[in-house]
Design an enzyme around this catalytic site. Structure first.
Site, PDB file in Angstrom:
ATOM      1  N   TYR A   1      -8.592 -14.399  22.869  1.00 17.99           N
ATOM      2  CA  TYR A   1      -6.874 -14.482  22.773  1.00 17.99           C
ATOM      3  C   TYR A   1      -6.600 -15.611  23.509  1.00 17.99           C
ATOM      4  CZ  TYR A   1      -6.719 -10.677  20.001  1.00 17.99           C
ATOM      5  OH  TYR A   1      -6.834  -9.073  19.033  1.00 17.99           O
ATOM      6  N   GLU A   2      -6.166 -16.602  23.442  1.00 14.84           N
ATOM      7  CA  GLU A   2      -5.944 -17.438  23.871  1.00 14.84           C
ATOM      8  C   GLU A   2      -5.318 -17.475  25.817  1.00 14.84           C
ATOM      9  OE1 GLU A   2      -2.538 -19.806  22.101  1.00 14.84           O
ATOM     10  OE2 GLU A   2      -2.334 -21.514  22.836  1.00 14.84           O
ATOM     11  N   ALA A   3      -4.416 -16.506  25.720  1.00 12.26           N
ATOM     12  CA  ALA A   3      -3.955 -16.158  27.458  1.00 12.26           C
ATOM     13  C   ALA A   3      -5.501 -15.839  28.112  1.00 12.26           C
ATOM     14  CB  ALA A   3      -2.844 -14.594  27.070  1.00 12.26           C
TER      15      ALA A   3
ATOM     16  N   HIS B   1      -1.003 -27.392  24.153  1.00 16.63           N
ATOM     17  CA  HIS B   1      -1.622 -26.736  25.588  1.00 16.63           C
ATOM     18  C   HIS B   1      -2.828 -27.071  26.119  1.00 16.63           C
ATOM     19  CE1 HIS B   1      -0.654 -21.296  25.401  1.00 16.63           C
ATOM     20  NE2 HIS B   1      -0.971 -21.837  27.025  1.00 16.63           N
TER      21      HIS B   1
ATOM     22  N   GLY C   1      -0.658 -22.974  21.859  1.00 19.77           N
ATOM     23  CA  GLY C   1      -2.339 -23.815  21.372  1.00 19.77           C
ATOM     24  C   GLY C   1      -2.656 -24.090  19.694  1.00 19.77           C
TER      25      GLY C   1
END
Lengths: 324, 276, 324, 276
Positions: free
Chosen positions: B62-64, A103, B141
Site C-alpha cells: 500500500y502506497e502510504a 505523487h 500515486g
C-alpha cells in the site's frame, strides 16, 4: 536547553501569513487538525501549501480563504467525499493557483528539500499531462521569476542520463517550505519525535522545512524515547515547538490512538458544496468554539470513545464503518 | 449458463451478486502466485484481499508505507492502521515509491474517473485543464504506480461519459501517450524507453472485462459480464468498441468467493452492500 | 511459499565469479564474515566490489586475490590497523583497479541504485581530487565503454541547477550490484529481515542489488517480526536466501550480540603486511578450518563470551578494549 | 606560567598531561552551546564527550547513523553500539548525510593524515595518486563532512612530512581548492557558490593551534602549546609558518578536564594512556 513547549495558540502564532507550509500525515490520517482549526480562527492568509498529498485539512484551509497557492498531487476526503469543492471553487474564482504533480514527483521534491539538493531525477509518470508545459500554473501566474525563494524557476526539467544511456530523466525541483506542522503520537520535552505505524512522508516534510512545529498526543520523557531510538522520527534539534494536544488530529485518524471520523468528514465534505453551508459549518465547528478543549467537549466523550483505538490492534474495533 | 447448472458447479446466478462483487472477483483472478501487487483504496483492496484469502500467495503493497500487509479488518484507505496488521515493513512513501521505480512491482490495481480507448486515465479534471468544469482529487500515486508496474488493472464504473475516445487530461498513462517536453503522441514503449516495464493489461468495469492490443495500444472487449448485452455495452462507451476478440461471458463469482468477500474480507460492509 | 533457507556453502555457491558485490555493515561492524571466509575457501575470483564503505572483510577478499575492481570511499581496520596493505599491494601490482569516491557520493550511488534511477545529484566534496577527471581509474582501464552494465560511462557528471540557480551539481552514477550479502540480527523463515541499532547503509545496498543473501544470527518466526513491522529492514520478497549463522559476523561486531574482536583484527592487519605472513594467516584461520563451526571452536567459548553483548547495553561490558 | 601558580588556578602543569589530553581539551573548547557537532572516530570523540560532560549542551552526530548520542562507554569507532546509548535517532548514513547537506551541522571534528597551508587534507595516498607510495584508507566522510559543515576543526599529529606546502591529493577541501571539471585553483567560496557554508577554522595538533585567514585561505599560528618552542614548530612544518597573529600559549588542561577525560570519558584507556 531552551524550552520548546508552548500553547497551541502560541505555536500557531509562529506561522506567518504568506508562508509556505507542509504537514505530517497522509490524506485523512494524522493531520495536525487542531492547528488547522486554530489557523482559521487566527485568520491566517495568503498561505502557500506544498504537500506530498493533501486532504480534508487543506480543503478546510482553502475553504476558509487562507490559501493562495496549492502544490500537491491529490486532494479529497477518501471514501467520505470525492470532490474537493473548496479547491474547485477557489480555482474557478482565480483565488488559488493550483500546481499538479504526481505523487512520486512531489515526494521526490520533498526529499530533495530534505537532502539540501535543488532537485531529484525520476522516471515516474512520463507520458502524462502532469508534464505538459502548457499546464505550468505558477509559470502562467508569473511566479517563476526567481523572486520567491520558495518557487523554482521551472516546474520540471528534462536532462539526459549520461551514465547508462537510459534517455531523458524528469527532474523535479526541491520543495522548500518555511514551516512543517507535524502531528505525532509522542514527543519528548526536548523535542524528539516518535511516530508509530506508517510514517508516510513525515521525515521528508519535516526535514525539508526551515521550522518544525510538533503537536503530540502525549509529551513523554526524553529518556523514554531514547531507550528505543530506532523508533523515533526526528531528533530534538530539528523541532522548534512542541504542544501536547490529545485528539489533536481529530477528525483524521492516528495509528494506535483513534480512527478517522468518517461521518464528521462526510458532513464537512457535504457542507463544502457551497459557500453558505460551508460558512455555517465553520460557524458551528471552528469559529463557534474558543479552543480545542471546547471542541472536544462538543463532540462528547461517548462519541470519541467509539473511535478510540484498541491497544493491541491499533485501530478501533468499536467504530461503525460500513453498512453493517 | 442456466441457473440450476451454474449453481451445481458452484457459480452464483445473476441475481445473487452485485456488480461490485463481480468487479472484485474478476480483478482477484488477475493475480498470479508470488506476485508483488500494489493496491489502491477501495475495490482494489477487496480484490487483493480476496486473492490472498483464496490462497494466492501474493504480496500486497500500500502506497502510504505498508508492505506485505495481512490485514484482518478491511482498511478504508491506504493510510489506515488496518494496513499495518501482519505486514513485514511499516515505513513510508519513499520506501514504497523507490521500490516501485526500481521495478519491484508486478501488478497494480487502480481506479479511475475516466478512461479512453488507449487506457489513458483521468482523475484530475473534467473539461479543459485551464478552465475546468469540475476539479477531481488529482493523480495521487495512480500515474506513478501505473507507469512503473509491469501490469496494471484498472477497476472502474462504466458510463458513456467516463469511457471516452480521448480523456480531457492524461493523469495516468495508457498505451498511446504524449512524450514531453515535445508533446508528440507516441506509443508508451517509446515514452518509457529502457524504463518500459509494461502497462495497462485489463480494465474491469461493472459491465465487462477489457484488454489491450499492445501494438496498436487499443482496448478490446475480452469478456462481457453475465446479463449485459453487447449494445448496452456500446451505449455506455464513448468510442466504438472492438468486439473482434471477445471470448464470451465473464465467469461469475463462485459461492465460495462471495462467502470470502462477505464473511472474511468485508463483513462490516465498508465497500460492499449485499444484494438484497 | 518457496523455501529460502539453505546452508552457508549453498548460499555462497549462488555468488558467481566475476559478479559485482556489496555488503551490509560499516567498516568493522556487522560484516558477513562467515560468507567472506567461505568465499575464500570456494576460491571466488574476479569480483567487482562496490561498497558504501569497506573494511577488514574486503582487505581479506583482496588479499586472497578474489577482487579485480574495488569502488568505495574507505578501507581499513579502524583502530586496529590504518593501512590497507592488501589493497596497497594489489594496486601496485596492477591486479586491482581502485576507484575512489567520497562517502556521500557512494552512498548516493547506492541510493540511486535502490531507487531505480541512473544517478543522484549532490554538493558534497567539491574542490577535492576525488572529482579530478585524471583520476577516473575505470575510465583509464578502458572499462567505461558501456559493455559492462554494472559500470557507468562516466565516473561523474556536472550539470547546472535549472531551478534555483545554485550552480553546477555533481551527478554520481547509480550503483547496480548483482548481489548484496547482509548480516542481520534476525530473519524470518520467509525472509523478512530485522536489523537492530544503526542500520548503516544496508537498506540502500540490499535494494540496489538484484539478489540478496541474508545471514542471520537467528532465524525467528515471521509472525514475531511482523508484530513490530516498523523495526524491520527488508520485506521477504527482496530476499533470495536465508542462512542462520550464529557469530557469523565475527570478528566484526554486531549490535546486541557481540563486540568487535580488536585483537583478532589487529593480528590480521599485521599479518597482511606481506604475502608470506598473510598466507600463513589464511592457512590458519580460513583454509585451515572446514566450516564456520570449526572456526568458532578454534576461537574457544571463553574468548567469545568475553565479547558477548550485555542484554541491556547492547555491547560487551566484559571485553578488554584499552590499556586498562 | 609558573607551576605553583598554574596549579593554584586549576591548570595542570606540562608534566601532568599528554599531548593527546591537550588535543582533546583544546578541541572541546571549540564547541559552542546548542551546536550540532559531527564527530569522527578517535580524538574527535574524546573532545565531544569532554565538551558534553563539561556541560556544553551540544548535540553529537556520528556518521554511521546515530544522532544526539549520550554514550556511557566511549565508542571505539562510529559504528560501535556504544554510539547508540541515549541517542534520539538510531538510523543510518542516508539520514545523517542528507542532514549534513541540508546545512544542519555547525561544527565538524575530523582527523587527517596530512594537511597543507590552505587546510587541504589528504587521507588517500602518499605520492602520486596514479603511482602511489602508500595507499591510505581514503576519504570516508571526511571530505563531505568538512565540505558541508559551517566550521571544521582538524585534530592531527604534526610532523614535517604531514604538514605540507601542498598535499599530494586533496581528499578534504581547505580554503584554496580545485574547481572541477576545469581543475582551476579557486577560493573555497567560489568552488561552493551558494552552498558555501564555511570551512576549516582550526587545526589542532600536538604542538599548536592553527587558524585560517579566510580571505587568503592561509593557515596561521594561533597559540603554541606549553613547552613547544617556535623553531620546533617550524621544524615540524613543511612550509613557512605565519606567527604574525600568534596569541601566545595554548591554555593547558585543567585538573577537572583531565579528571573527566580519565574518569568519565575514557576510563578504559581506549584512546588515552595516562602520563606515567
Amino acid at each position: 536547553m531552551q524550552d520548546k513547549q508552548c500553547s497551541l495558540k502560541e505555536a500557531v502564532q509562529m506561522i506567518s501569513n504568506g508562508s509556505t507550509l507542509t504537514f505530517s500525515g497522509f490524506t485523512i490520517w494524522r493531520r495536525p487538525m487542531a492547528v488547522i482549526f486554530e489557523m482559521i480562527r487566527q485568520g491566517k492568509n495568503n498561505l502557500h501549501l506544498i504537500e506530498v498529498n493533501s486532504g480534508s485539512h487543506s480543503e478546510m484551509l482553502i475553504g476558509a480563504g487562507a490559501v493562495s497557492i496549492w502544490e500537491s498531487c491529490w486532494i479529497g476526503h477518501e471514501l467520505y467525499g470525492k470532490v474537493p469543492y473548496c479547491l474547485d471553487r477557489k480555482m474557478k474564482s482565480g483565488d488559488i493557483t493550483a500546481e499538479d504533480y504526481s505523487h512520486q514527483h512531489i515526494l521526490y521534491r520533498m526529499q530533495a528539500g530534505a537532502a539540501g539538493i535543488p532537485y531529484m531525477p525520476t522516471w515516474a509518470s512520463r507520458g502524462t499531462d502532469i508534464l505538459n508545459p502548457e499546464y505550468d500554473m505558477l509559470g502562467k501566474a508569473g511566479l517563476r521569476d526567481g523572486q520567491n525563494p520558495r518557487i523554482p524557476r521551472q516546474k520540471y526539467a528534462f536532462v539526459s542520463d549520461p551514465f547508462y544511456g537510459e534517455g531523458e530523466m524528469i527532474l523535479v525541483p526541491a520543495a522548500r517550505p518555511d514551516v512543517c506542522i507535524i502531528h505525532a503520537q509522542q514527543a519528548g520535552e526536548e523535542g524528539t519525535v516518535r511516530v508509530m505505524g506508517q510514517t508516510f512522508s513525515d521525515a521528508q516534510a519535516a526535514k525539508a522545512a526551515d521550522k518544525v512545529i510538533v503537536i503530540a498526543e502525549e509529551i513523554v520523557p526524553e529518556s523514554y524515547l531514547r531507550e528505543e531510538p530506532d523508533r523515533n522520527l526526528l531528533p530534538s534539534y530539528l523541532v522548534d515547538a512542541v504542544v501536547e494536544v490529545p485528539w489533536g488530529a481529530y477528525p483524521t485518524g492516528v495509528y494506535g490512538y483513534y480512527d478517522v471520523d468518517g461521518a464528521f468528514l462526510r458532513e464537512f465534505a457535504s457542507a463544502s458544496k457551497n459557500e453558505a453551508s460551508l460558512e455555517a459549518w465553520f460557524g458551528e465547528w471552528v469559529y463557534g468554539v474558543e479552543s480545542h478543549e471546547e471542541f472536544l467537549d462538543k463532540l462528547t466523550v461517548s462519541h470519541l470513545m467509539s473511535l478510540k483505538a484498541n491497544g493491541y490492534h491499533k485501530y478501533s474495533t468499536r467504530v461503525k464503518r460500513g453498512v453493517k | 449458463m442456466e441457473k440450476a447448472l451454474m449453481q451445481r458447479e458452484g457459480y452464483a446466478a445473476l441475481d445473487e451478486y452485485t456488480s461490485a462483487d463481480l468487479l472484485a472477483v474478476a480483478a482477484a483472478r488477475e493475480v498470479r502466485e508470488e506476485e508483488v501487487v500494489f493496491a489502491g483504496t477501495g475495490l482494489p483492496m477487496l480484490a487483493i484481499m480476496l486473492a490472498q484469502v483464496s490462497g494466492t500467495s501474493c504480496k500486497v503493497i500500500y502506497e502510504a508505507g505498508t508492505i506485505e500487509s495481512q490485514s484482518r479488518s478491511l482498511p478504508s484507505s491506504v493510510g489506515d492502521p488496518r494496513c499495518v496488521t501482519g505486514c513485514s515493513i511499516a515505513s513510508g512513501l519513499l520506501d514504497v515509491f523507490d521500490q516501485l521505480q526500481r521495478g519491484r512491482i508486478d501488478l497494480a490495481f487502480l481506479g479511475g474517473a475516466e478512461i479512453d480507448q488507449y487506457g489513458n486515465v483521468n482523475t484530475t479534471v473534467i473539461g479543459d485543464y485551464l478552465h475546468p468544469d469540475v476539479r477531481f482529487p488529482g493523480s495521487g500515486g495512480n500515474s506513478d504506480i501505473n507507469s512503473l508496474s509491469k501490469r496494471t488493472v484498472f477497476i472502474m464504473l462504466q458510463e458513456k461519459r467516463r469511457f471516452k475516445e480521448q480523456v480531457d487530461y492524461i493523469t495516468s498513462p495508457g498505451w498511446r501517450v504524449r512524450h514531453w517536453p515535445s508533446g508528440e503522441w507516441v506509443h508508451r514503449r517509446r515514452a518509457y524507453g529502457q524504463k518500459f516495464a509494461g502497462g495497462p493489461t485489463a480494465v474491469i468495469t461493472n459491465m465487462a472485462v477489457y484488454r489491450f492490443d499492445e501494438e496498436s495500444g487499443r482496448m478490446y472487449v475480452d469478456t462481457i459480464h453475465p446479463g449485459v448485452a453487447k449494445d448496452m455495452l456500446q451505449e455506455n462507451a464513448g468510442f466504438p468498441l472492438d468486439f473482434s476478440r471477445c471470448r464470451g461471458e465473464t465467469v461469475p463469482p463462485t459461492y465460495e468467493e462471495l462467502d470470502i468477500l462477505y464473511q472474511v474480507v468485508d463483513p462490516e460492509g465498508v465497500f460492499l452492500a449485499k444484494k438484497s
